[in-house]
Motif scaffolding. Sequence first.
Motif, PDB file in Angstrom:
ATOM      1  N   UNK A   1       3.779  -5.245  45.193  1.00 32.44           N
ATOM      2  CA  UNK A   1       4.300  -4.482  46.322  1.00 32.44           C
ATOM      3  C   UNK A   1       4.079  -2.976  46.123  1.00 32.44           C
ATOM      4  N   UNK A   2       4.482  -2.470  44.963  1.00 31.28           N
ATOM      5  CA  UNK A   2       4.207  -1.081  44.587  1.00 31.28           C
ATOM      6  C   UNK A   2       4.651  -0.080  45.653  1.00 31.28           C
ATOM      7  N   UNK A   3       5.930  -0.144  46.016  1.00 35.33           N
ATOM      8  CA  UNK A   3       6.463   0.805  46.995  1.00 35.33           C
ATOM      9  C   UNK A   3       5.852   0.609  48.366  1.00 35.33           C
ATOM     10  N   UNK A   4       5.237   1.651  48.902  1.00 31.47           N
ATOM     11  CA  UNK A   4       4.667   1.576  50.254  1.00 31.47           C
ATOM     12  C   UNK A   4       3.333   0.841  50.278  1.00 31.47           C
ATOM     13  N   UNK A   5       2.729   0.620  49.118  1.00 29.81           N
ATOM     14  CA  UNK A   5       1.389   0.034  49.039  1.00 29.81           C
ATOM     15  C   UNK A   5       1.304  -1.281  49.800  1.00 29.81           C
ATOM     16  N   UNK A   6       2.259  -2.175  49.568  1.00 31.64           N
ATOM     17  CA  UNK A   6       2.219  -3.489  50.195  1.00 31.64           C
ATOM     18  C   UNK A   6       2.517  -3.496  51.675  1.00 31.64           C
ATOM     19  N   UNK A   7       3.019  -2.360  52.195  1.00 32.28           N
ATOM     20  CA  UNK A   7       3.258  -2.238  53.630  1.00 32.28           C
ATOM     21  C   UNK A   7       1.993  -1.845  54.393  1.00 32.28           C
ATOM     22  N   UNK A   8       0.995  -1.336  53.690  1.00 28.22           N
ATOM     23  CA  UNK A   8      -0.185  -0.791  54.336  1.00 28.22           C
ATOM     24  C   UNK A   8      -1.147  -1.913  54.734  1.00 28.22           C
ATOM     25  N   UNK A   9      -1.620  -1.839  55.955  1.00 27.04           N
ATOM     26  CA  UNK A   9      -2.389  -2.934  56.551  1.00 27.04           C
ATOM     27  C   UNK A   9      -3.573  -3.345  55.684  1.00 27.04           C
ATOM     28  N   UNK A  10      -4.316  -2.367  55.180  1.00 29.42           N
ATOM     29  CA  UNK A  10      -5.518  -2.680  54.421  1.00 29.42           C
ATOM     30  C   UNK A  10      -5.210  -3.195  53.021  1.00 29.42           C
ATOM     31  N   UNK A  11      -3.953  -3.041  52.574  1.00 26.09           N
ATOM     32  CA  UNK A  11      -3.567  -3.481  51.235  1.00 26.09           C
ATOM     33  C   UNK A  11      -2.687  -4.740  51.254  1.00 26.09           C
ATOM     34  N   UNK A  12      -2.314  -5.191  52.422  1.00 29.51           N
ATOM     35  CA  UNK A  12      -1.346  -6.282  52.533  1.00 29.51           C
ATOM     36  C   UNK A  12      -1.813  -7.546  51.810  1.00 29.51           C
ATOM     37  N   UNK A  13      -3.016  -8.030  52.137  1.00 30.64           N
ATOM     38  CA  UNK A  13      -3.517  -9.277  51.531  1.00 30.64           C
ATOM     39  C   UNK A  13      -3.668  -9.117  50.027  1.00 30.64           C
ATOM     40  N   UNK A  14      -4.141  -7.955  49.596  1.00 33.07           N
ATOM     41  CA  UNK A  14      -4.314  -7.713  48.170  1.00 33.07           C
ATOM     42  C   UNK A  14      -2.977  -7.709  47.443  1.00 33.07           C
ATOM     43  N   UNK A  15      -1.954  -7.118  48.059  1.00 32.83           N
ATOM     44  CA  UNK A  15      -0.641  -7.078  47.413  1.00 32.83           C
ATOM     45  C   UNK A  15      -0.111  -8.489  47.176  1.00 32.83           C
ATOM     46  N   UNK A  16      -0.347  -9.397  48.122  1.00 31.54           N
ATOM     47  CA  UNK A  16       0.071 -10.783  47.946  1.00 31.54           C
ATOM     48  C   UNK A  16      -0.772 -11.482  46.877  1.00 31.54           C
ATOM     49  N   UNK A  17      -2.047 -11.130  46.799  1.00 39.27           N
ATOM     50  CA  UNK A  17      -2.912 -11.736  45.788  1.00 39.27           C
ATOM     51  C   UNK A  17      -2.441 -11.358  44.382  1.00 39.27           C
ATOM     52  N   UNK A  18      -1.965 -10.131  44.223  1.00 39.25           N
ATOM     53  CA  UNK A  18      -1.420  -9.722  42.923  1.00 39.25           C
ATOM     54  C   UNK A  18      -0.195 -10.571  42.594  1.00 39.25           C
ATOM     55  N   UNK A  19       0.675 -10.782  43.593  1.00 41.52           N
ATOM     56  CA  UNK A  19       1.844 -11.631  43.383  1.00 41.52           C
ATOM     57  C   UNK A  19       1.472 -13.050  43.025  1.00 41.52           C
ATOM     58  N   UNK A  20       0.355 -13.524  43.544  1.00 43.68           N
ATOM     59  CA  UNK A  20      -0.085 -14.899  43.290  1.00 43.68           C
ATOM     60  C   UNK A  20      -0.659 -15.091  41.905  1.00 43.68           C
ATOM     61  N   UNK A  21      -0.968 -14.003  41.193  1.00 49.72           N
ATOM     62  CA  UNK A  21      -1.551 -14.178  39.862  1.00 49.72           C
ATOM     63  C   UNK A  21      -0.574 -14.852  38.911  1.00 49.72           C
ATOM     64  N   UNK A  22       0.740 -14.498  39.018  1.00 52.75           N
ATOM     65  CA  UNK A  22       1.725 -15.109  38.118  1.00 52.75           C
ATOM     66  C   UNK A  22       3.105 -15.257  38.743  1.00 52.75           C
ATOM     67  N   UNK A  23       3.576 -14.214  39.404  1.00 51.22           N
ATOM     68  CA  UNK A  23       4.966 -14.190  39.856  1.00 51.22           C
ATOM     69  C   UNK A  23       5.285 -15.299  40.845  1.00 51.22           C
ATOM     70  N   UNK A  24       4.534 -15.398  41.910  1.00 50.50           N
ATOM     71  CA  UNK A  24       4.841 -16.392  42.940  1.00 50.50           C
ATOM     72  C   UNK A  24       4.773 -17.821  42.407  1.00 50.50           C
ATOM     73  N   UNK A  25       3.710 -18.197  41.669  1.00 53.16           N
ATOM     74  CA  UNK A  25       3.673 -19.573  41.137  1.00 53.16           C
ATOM     75  C   UNK A  25       4.861 -19.888  40.236  1.00 53.16           C
ATOM     76  N   UNK A  26       5.285 -18.917  39.410  1.00 52.54           N
ATOM     77  CA  UNK A  26       6.425 -19.153  38.512  1.00 52.54           C
ATOM     78  C   UNK A  26       7.694 -19.414  39.300  1.00 52.54           C
ATOM     79  N   UNK A  27       7.896 -18.692  40.388  1.00 49.74           N
ATOM     80  CA  UNK A  27       9.097 -18.871  41.194  1.00 49.74           C
ATOM     81  C   UNK A  27       9.060 -20.167  41.992  1.00 49.74           C
ATOM     82  N   UNK A  28       7.881 -20.569  42.420  1.00 50.35           N
ATOM     83  CA  UNK A  28       7.778 -21.829  43.168  1.00 50.35           C
ATOM     84  C   UNK A  28       8.072 -23.027  42.277  1.00 50.35           C
TER      85      UNK A  28
END
Length: 433
Positions: A360-387
Amino acid sequence: VFPRETAFRWDREGGFPFAVDMCNGNGACRKPVEGIMCPSFQAYGDERHSTRARAQSLQAVMDGSMSAEAFTSPELHNVLDLCLECKGCKTECPSQVDMAKMKSEFLFHYQEKHGYSLRSRLFANFDTLARVGSALAPFSNWIMKSPPAKWALGMLGLAPERALPDFSRRRFSRWFSAHQADSRTASRGKVVLFNDTYTEFHFPHLGQSAVQVLEALGYEVIVPPRACCGRPAISKGFLKQAKAKAGILIGLLEPYARLGLPILGIEPSCILSIKDDYPDLVPGKTADAVAARCATLDQFLADRMKAGELVLPGLMENREILVHGHCYQKSLGSAHCTPDLLRSVSGLKVEEIDSGCCGMAGSFGYEKEHYAFSLQVGETRLFPALRKASDHAVVVANGFSCRSQIGHGTGRKAVHLVELLDYIRTLPERKSL
């Protein structure tokens, strides 16, 4: 010699060119998915998005391989664009390359030449928006979710999938002014609680929980007049504004630092900006003195517990706790404090997730051009661990951005440490911590 006057002080590195040249190409930023550094490389596996590639591009400007004008070029902006300013390289790189600080310096010079976008102004001065939104809440929350507002925010470059945090009508500072503490319980002395923008205007319940937990532990809590730390301005390269904000806040906190009082923060990015960024943003003995007294609330409590001054009681409940650490705490060495505190409470099964950056990195994940990338970073480890985690597990994340990303990416609610400690404090069988 770098032909520009820098906004940050780079004396400790020997100047900006020497700071850039600290990258020796060892490639630690290209390591497998572990630790923090480098989130963009871990997400893409592409050298172009590594700390080394960014540093080498800056080196090309410093050594004359590229023209001096290239330092403010769109091409260099593209190279640095996906740096999430997590500060991981400052710790995990053997050369301690501080790319977060370099990107902020670069953005300042780039925008001084090319101009500051309205979206960047919005995020850099988010405390002003929050103040207005809070004053008009709950009407402002309804407006922000309306189709016209969504359209307008989309035109500014915000991802339509994201929702800005709700504003709270009752500000934390007003609650604290009306709060009557029992001075008889203040057996451990005084602490200063820094009232950050998110606590004041969005999540006043976190400030309330922090005050009540600290008071239950025997501390008298002081909340100074509120001022923004300037973290959003630093991240967006608005370094003139960040200096002004820092000067105001230093003036407010200096009397408490002079008395030797701990200055505690609920939001890691805010309190650690004072500790880590201010000495180079507004250099001087006053900034150094204030920075030396600053700590996250969990670090303060963990240090007191380690010294044998505090003991948290057992919670007679078999409950799984998953802890996601904030990047700044991981980078600056205090990420262990929250799990250490919770492990001292009997009945809790605490696991620290090897999650890296949430993306997410503050405002970074809110920005249209960075949105998909911000989720991809979460998918590297954090999201799978929580699921994979139990539905009954409590997820603890002290950063506002982290909790927002967890909710958006997995649908799970994450809580701040102070919420959990306050819950323990108010259990019927526990009258105090």
